[in-house]
Design a protein around this motif. Sequence first.
Motif, PDB file in Angstrom:
ATOM      1  N   LEU A  51      -5.959   3.593  -2.845  1.00 47.63           N
ATOM      2  CA  LEU A  51      -4.576   3.140  -2.722  1.00 47.63           C
ATOM      3  C   LEU A  51      -3.620   4.332  -2.680  1.00 47.63           C
ATOM      4  O   LEU A  51      -2.707   4.393  -1.851  1.00 47.63           O
ATOM      5  CB  LEU A  51      -4.203   2.223  -3.886  1.00 47.63           C
ATOM      6  N   GLN A  52      -3.838   5.277  -3.581  1.00 51.91           N
ATOM      7  CA  GLN A  52      -2.961   6.452  -3.655  1.00 51.91           C
ATOM      8  C   GLN A  52      -3.006   7.243  -2.349  1.00 51.91           C
ATOM      9  O   GLN A  52      -1.954   7.631  -1.817  1.00 51.91           O
ATOM     10  CB  GLN A  52      -3.396   7.341  -4.826  1.00 51.91           C
ATOM     11  N   PHE A  55      -1.213   5.310   0.596  1.00 51.62           N
ATOM     12  CA  PHE A  55       0.213   4.967   0.525  1.00 51.62           C
ATOM     13  C   PHE A  55       1.110   6.063  -0.041  1.00 51.62           C
ATOM     14  O   PHE A  55       2.331   5.899  -0.050  1.00 51.62           O
ATOM     15  CB  PHE A  55       0.387   3.686  -0.303  1.00 51.62           C
ATOM     16  N   TRP A 186       8.052   2.175  -8.463  1.00 51.07           N
ATOM     17  CA  TRP A 186       7.515   3.195  -7.561  1.00 51.07           C
ATOM     18  C   TRP A 186       7.801   4.619  -8.035  1.00 51.07           C
ATOM     19  O   TRP A 186       7.055   5.543  -7.702  1.00 51.07           O
ATOM     20  CB  TRP A 186       8.141   3.016  -6.170  1.00 51.07           C
ATOM     21  N   LEU A 204       0.503   1.990  -8.989  1.00 49.69           N
ATOM     22  CA  LEU A 204      -0.793   1.808  -8.344  1.00 49.69           C
ATOM     23  C   LEU A 204      -1.921   1.869  -9.361  1.00 49.69           C
ATOM     24  O   LEU A 204      -2.952   1.195  -9.200  1.00 49.69           O
ATOM     25  CB  LEU A 204      -0.993   2.857  -7.251  1.00 49.69           C
ATOM     26  N   GLY A 208      -3.855  -1.404  -9.673  1.00 48.88           N
ATOM     27  CA  GLY A 208      -5.224  -1.206  -9.216  1.00 48.88           C
ATOM     28  C   GLY A 208      -6.269  -1.513 -10.268  1.00 48.88           C
ATOM     29  O   GLY A 208      -7.252  -2.208 -10.001  1.00 48.88           O
ATOM     30  N   TRP A 244       4.381  -2.696  -0.843  1.00 41.71           N
ATOM     31  CA  TRP A 244       3.654  -3.600  -1.740  1.00 41.71           C
ATOM     32  C   TRP A 244       2.838  -4.616  -0.944  1.00 41.71           C
ATOM     33  O   TRP A 244       1.700  -4.922  -1.297  1.00 41.71           O
ATOM     34  CB  TRP A 244       4.623  -4.324  -2.675  1.00 41.71           C
ATOM     35  N   CYS A 246       1.487  -4.262   1.942  1.00 41.43           N
ATOM     36  CA  CYS A 246       0.302  -3.573   2.465  1.00 41.43           C
ATOM     37  C   CYS A 246      -0.715  -3.291   1.361  1.00 41.43           C
ATOM     38  O   CYS A 246      -1.931  -3.370   1.591  1.00 41.43           O
ATOM     39  CB  CYS A 246       0.721  -2.278   3.159  1.00 41.43           C
ATOM     40  N   VAL A 247      -0.230  -2.953   0.170  1.00 41.01           N
ATOM     41  CA  VAL A 247      -1.133  -2.765  -0.975  1.00 41.01           C
ATOM     42  C   VAL A 247      -1.886  -4.067  -1.254  1.00 41.01           C
ATOM     43  O   VAL A 247      -3.107  -4.064  -1.467  1.00 41.01           O
ATOM     44  CB  VAL A 247      -0.340  -2.317  -2.221  1.00 41.01           C
ATOM     45  N   LYS A 250      -4.544  -4.715   1.403  1.00 37.44           N
ATOM     46  CA  LYS A 250      -5.692  -3.825   1.230  1.00 37.44           C
ATOM     47  C   LYS A 250      -6.562  -4.287   0.057  1.00 37.44           C
ATOM     48  O   LYS A 250      -7.802  -4.281   0.135  1.00 37.44           O
ATOM     49  CB  LYS A 250      -5.227  -2.388   0.995  1.00 37.44           C
TER      50      LYS A 250
END
Length: 568
Positions: A51-52, A55, A186, A204, A208, A244, A246-247, A250
């Motif tokens: 994730l990191q 993004f 964020w 994240l 995550g 967010w 898109c996170v 994914k």
Amino acid sequence: MGPATSENHHAPPDMKKSGYDAPEGVEIRGRYDGEFAAILTKDALQFVADLQREFRNRIKYAMECRKEARRRYSEGALPGFDPATRCIREEEWTCAPVPPAVADRKVEITGPVERKMIINALNSGAKVFMADFEDALSPSWENLMRGQVNLKDAVDGTITFHDKVRNRVYKLNNQTAKLFVRPRGWHLPEAHILIDGEPATGCLVDFGLYFYHNYAAFRRIQGAGFGPFFYLPKMENSREAKIWNCVFEKAEKMAGIERGSIRATVLIETLPAVFQMNEILHELRDHSVGLNCGRWDYIFSYVKTFQAHPDRLLPDRVQVGMTQHFTKSYSDLLIWTCHRRGVHAMGGMAAQIPIRDDPEANKEALELVRKDKLREVRAGHDGTWAAHPGLIPACMEVFSDNMGNTPNQIQSMKREDASTITEEDLLQRPRGSRSLEGLRLNTRVGIQYLAAWLTGTGSVPLYNLMEDAATAEISRVQNWQWLKYGVELDGDGLGVRVNNDLFGKVVEEEMARIEREVGKEKFKRGRYKEACKIFARQCTAPALDDFLTLNAYENIVIHHPMGSSSCL
């Protein structure tokens, strides 16, 4: 901002030598703990690292855009509706249908991810518990990782807590509130986890780790397509909402679950975001379950946005309620926007706490809560927030009496009258007086909250209210604003202008009062003097710091170099 790297911060001698089993490029600098290791597995850390890496550049760009917007506001510009996205605001579209599991959200309770708090909140009778990694939590390594352990046990249904003082064991009831989780914003780093040599993005990490360990259990409990559920804080525009979204996509793809399984409510708690509510919902339309009036952060954001506008000074914070024209307009527009798009419009926080030693004062506090909740439900809100389990019955009674058996007001309360709310309505200057007592209260609350935050407590009862980072931020930025522009005080301070000399005297006197109120021993053991220095420095700084907690974060970072076995 760099993390603390004091040579005094060493790993304990009994720490497991091999540390955490981290994937390539990931370094854990937090203390090793066997329970934490069950959360910080190699696969879970790989998910966070993925994730990191995907993004981080978009997040950095979004933070640069925030800075650019602040520069424009400081040069005289005002936030407003974006002409480029007018079609999104005007076209007819709706978000994905609200999952039945969370259709009824009349009362939600919020609190930090502490073990006893989680049990009590889930058992409180509220419809939803928002477990908080953000404003109600001091983001120490211990708090964050222990919180992940606690939430995994809660989702599994195995969480218990033995209160040794009361000799009582707490466990979950058969019927519990639905669980939402709020990660950090964020802007906040996680300095105990380095990914490719850089601190991880705090939200994240929070999202995550929680998602990786709990999405499967959620599917067993709720059924396919119904969770996990989240609250998303501090966003300023739809660009940040798109990240967010898109996170979430994914994460769903990684887990092999249906698109739209993850659902989130966005807190509208920054002034720029109120002009982007349609756009935020549009970006998250497959994953949205509404918006929330984050009223305290919203007031903080009003000051921060207009920090270079001396004509927009706030009155005492106790006078800035939801009946001010700019806050009422914000609430009404949020309700209309959400119901038009088919999702929940959640109300704000009842910050009062029961006053056990004064029945009359407790009765008055409950009446204030009822009055505020009645305003919300009649305006069209679908639910509200409470900070204490003792407020749940009163809040629930107000919403149930006015809504009957319907789970929400999405279809019945469209608020078409709010469609004409203008930029001027949302920016109207708040009215009220500025007093010496207001300056004193800001100082007293800000120092005490920060002292608690530095020792690991992010939600603090002060003067019969539950204070968190949002209310402490109002105290800080209001003091800064009054000092910068030499505000002339009303009331007892009539004719007196706020300056550094007056503020220095107030700080000294309020520190003496805090010592009397908490007791000399507790004052001596606490971090009040350190908190005072940080708070006073931020109030008198030439430039306003973006966030109180971001500036103070390095004071709670403790690195343990042996925490991870991975080499970068």
